[in-house]
Design a protein around this motif. Structure first.
Motif, PDB file in Angstrom:
ATOM      1  N   ALA A  79       0.835  -1.207   0.000  1.00 62.70           N
ATOM      2  CA  ALA A  79       0.000   0.000   0.000  1.00 62.70           C
ATOM      3  C   ALA A  79       0.867   1.253   0.000  1.00 62.70           C
ATOM      4  N   LEU A  80       1.969   1.210   0.737  1.00 61.29           N
ATOM      5  CA  LEU A  80       2.891   2.349   0.777  1.00 61.29           C
ATOM      6  C   LEU A  80       3.532   2.578  -0.596  1.00 61.29           C
ATOM      7  N   LYS A  81       3.898   1.503  -1.270  1.00 63.67           N
ATOM      8  CA  LYS A  81       4.468   1.632  -2.619  1.00 63.67           C
ATOM      9  C   LYS A  81       3.450   2.270  -3.579  1.00 63.67           C
ATOM     10  N   TYR A  82       2.197   1.902  -3.409  1.00 58.82           N
ATOM     11  CA  TYR A  82       1.149   2.461  -4.274  1.00 58.82           C
ATOM     12  C   TYR A  82       0.898   3.936  -3.955  1.00 58.82           C
ATOM     13  N   MET A  83       1.077   4.303  -2.690  1.00 58.09           N
ATOM     14  CA  MET A  83       0.984   5.725  -2.347  1.00 58.09           C
ATOM     15  C   MET A  83       2.065   6.517  -3.073  1.00 58.09           C
ATOM     16  N   GLU A  84       3.263   5.945  -3.135  1.00 62.99           N
ATOM     17  CA  GLU A  84       4.352   6.604  -3.843  1.00 62.99           C
ATOM     18  C   GLU A  84       4.047   6.712  -5.342  1.00 62.99           C
ATOM     19  N   ALA A  85       3.371   5.696  -5.881  1.00 65.46           N
ATOM     20  CA  ALA A  85       2.963   5.744  -7.291  1.00 65.46           C
ATOM     21  C   ALA A  85       1.942   6.863  -7.501  1.00 65.46           C
ATOM     22  N   CYS A  86       1.008   6.990  -6.564  1.00 66.61           N
ATOM     23  CA  CYS A  86       0.012   8.070  -6.638  1.00 66.61           C
ATOM     24  C   CYS A  86       0.685   9.434  -6.586  1.00 66.61           C
ATOM     25  N   GLN A  87       1.724   9.540  -5.764  1.00 66.65           N
ATOM     26  CA  GLN A  87       2.461  10.793  -5.647  1.00 66.65           C
ATOM     27  C   GLN A  87       3.073  11.184  -6.998  1.00 66.65           C
ATOM     28  N   LYS A  88       3.620  10.208  -7.702  1.00 68.18           N
ATOM     29  CA  LYS A  88       4.213  10.482  -9.024  1.00 68.18           C
ATOM     30  C   LYS A  88       3.158  10.959 -10.016  1.00 68.18           C
ATOM     31  N   LEU A  89       2.007  10.305 -10.026  1.00 65.87           N
ATOM     32  CA  LEU A  89       0.959  10.672 -10.973  1.00 65.87           C
ATOM     33  C   LEU A  89       0.342  12.019 -10.612  1.00 65.87           C
ATOM     34  N   ALA A  90       0.209  12.284  -9.314  1.00 66.73           N
ATOM     35  CA  ALA A  90      -0.317  13.579  -8.881  1.00 66.73           C
ATOM     36  C   ALA A  90       0.621  14.704  -9.321  1.00 66.73           C
ATOM     37  N   ASP A  91       1.909  14.445  -9.242  1.00 63.52           N
ATOM     38  CA  ASP A  91       2.893  15.423  -9.704  1.00 63.52           C
ATOM     39  C   ASP A  91       2.758  15.639 -11.215  1.00 63.52           C
ATOM     40  N   GLN A  92       2.503  14.558 -11.935  1.00 64.27           N
ATOM     41  CA  GLN A  92       2.354  14.634 -13.389  1.00 64.27           C
ATOM     42  C   GLN A  92       1.193  15.542 -13.792  1.00 64.27           C
ATOM     43  N   ILE A  93       0.107  15.541 -13.023  1.00 63.61           N
ATOM     44  CA  ILE A  93      -1.051  16.364 -13.391  1.00 63.61           C
ATOM     45  C   ILE A  93      -1.118  17.667 -12.586  1.00 63.61           C
ATOM     46  N   GLY A  94      -0.023  17.967 -11.887  1.00 68.23           N
ATOM     47  CA  GLY A  94       0.090  19.278 -11.254  1.00 68.23           C
ATOM     48  C   GLY A  94      -0.563  19.437  -9.909  1.00 68.23           C
TER      49      GLY A  94
END
Length: 301
Positions: free
Chosen positions: A118-133
């Motif tokens: 779940a923590l790894k997926y949070m980090e993935a969400c962080q990357k995508l959130a950064d991608q869309i600003g």
């Protein structure tokens, strides 16, 4: 030399010209004000619709927790692999939809105490959130709180739900309503996909058919209950300014919506007949299951 009569005519002509110009200017002003008012009204309507969708649609953690509560086993093959993140990082629309999908996957992982993943997926969400600003939706403080609460799945669920609320609010504040709609769409489809796959992968030879149907009935009910959120999402998407991505999602969701109407009409009829032997089973949802799998495959590829 201009005589008195010519002077009067000239003054009248000038006055008439000024009057016409004034009327034209006022008409343009009134038209501009009316257009601005109509735009504001339409925007407020969209914001209200988004609020309704957010309110009516299960948050990312809800469907996974309902699945876990039915006693269904964890299946890590069902969720979207984080290896796919790199495919979405340079495609904003894909990033938005799969941010929603990953948020639901975090709910699924958390509900089964798969906390490190779940923590790894949070980090993935962080990357995508950064991608869309909207990287601040997954700021360092939130990530640290998530890591500190790995032993408390209720807290993890609340944190991912909160992060998605913040993301949606930030996007609304900057009039990026299409991105909000895509995040909601991705979260919705992933929750529905997890539900149909739990049913679709349930072993056929583990129990007699009657016993299997009895176990799966609560899962079928979860899928049935997603009809109204689907209607809300479709309405929101149709009211947005359309582009190729929005039009594509609308087309796919519209097919799913029609299948819901057709399949649930038969189910409602059976329930109304009051047959004591009637139970919900996955065969009633064959078309819905197939369409959800198709839409989800397109979303994550």
């Amino acid at each position: 030399m201009i005589n008195y009569k010519q002077s009067i005519n000239l003054c009248f002509a000038v006055a008439l010209t000024v009057f016409i110009c004034s009327c034209g200017s006022n008409s343009k002003k009134v038209a501009a004000e009316a257009e601005a008012e109509a735009f504001e009204k339409a925007e407020n309507q969209l914001l209200n619709e988004i609020d309704k969708v957010v309110h009516d649609m299960p948050p990312p953690s809800e469907v996974p927790y309902m699945l876990q509560a039915t006693g269904s086993d964890f299946n890590g093959d069902l969720i979207n692999s984080i290896d796919n993140v790199s495919k979405y990082e340079n495609v904003a629309d894909k990033a938005a939809m799969n941010l929603g999908a990953y948020a639901t996957d975090i709910g699924y992982l958390s509900s089964y105490d798969q906390v490190q993943d779940a923590l790894k997926y949070m980090e993935a969400c962080q990357k995508l959130a950064d991608q869309i600003g909207i990287a601040s939706a997954f700021e360092l403080d939130l990530m640290e709180r998530f890591e500190k609460n790995l032993g408390n799945k209720d807290s993890l669920a609340n944190l991912i739900n909160y992060a998605m609320e913040v993301a949606e609010e930030k996007l609304e504040a900057t009039d990026r309503l299409q991105t909000v709609a895509l995040i909601l769409s991705g979260s919705y489809i992933e929750g529905l996909y997890l539900s149909v796959m739990v049913i679709d992968t349930y072993p056929e030879d583990l129990l007699p058919e009657a016993s299997r149907n009895l176990i799966l009935e609560p899962l079928v009910k979860i899928i049935i209950d997603q009809k109204e959120p689907l209607n809300d999402v479709v309405k929101l998407l149709k009211d947005l300014k359309s582009d190729d991505t929005i039009a594509g999602v609308v087309a796919e969701f519209d097919i799913l919506r029609v299948l819901y109407q057709e399949d649930l009409a038969e189910i409602d009829k059976k329930i109304a007949e009051g047959d004591p032997n009637f139970t919900l089973n996955k065969d009633m949802l064959v078309d819905i299951i197939a369409e959800v799998k198709r839409i989800r495959a397109e979303m994550v590829r």
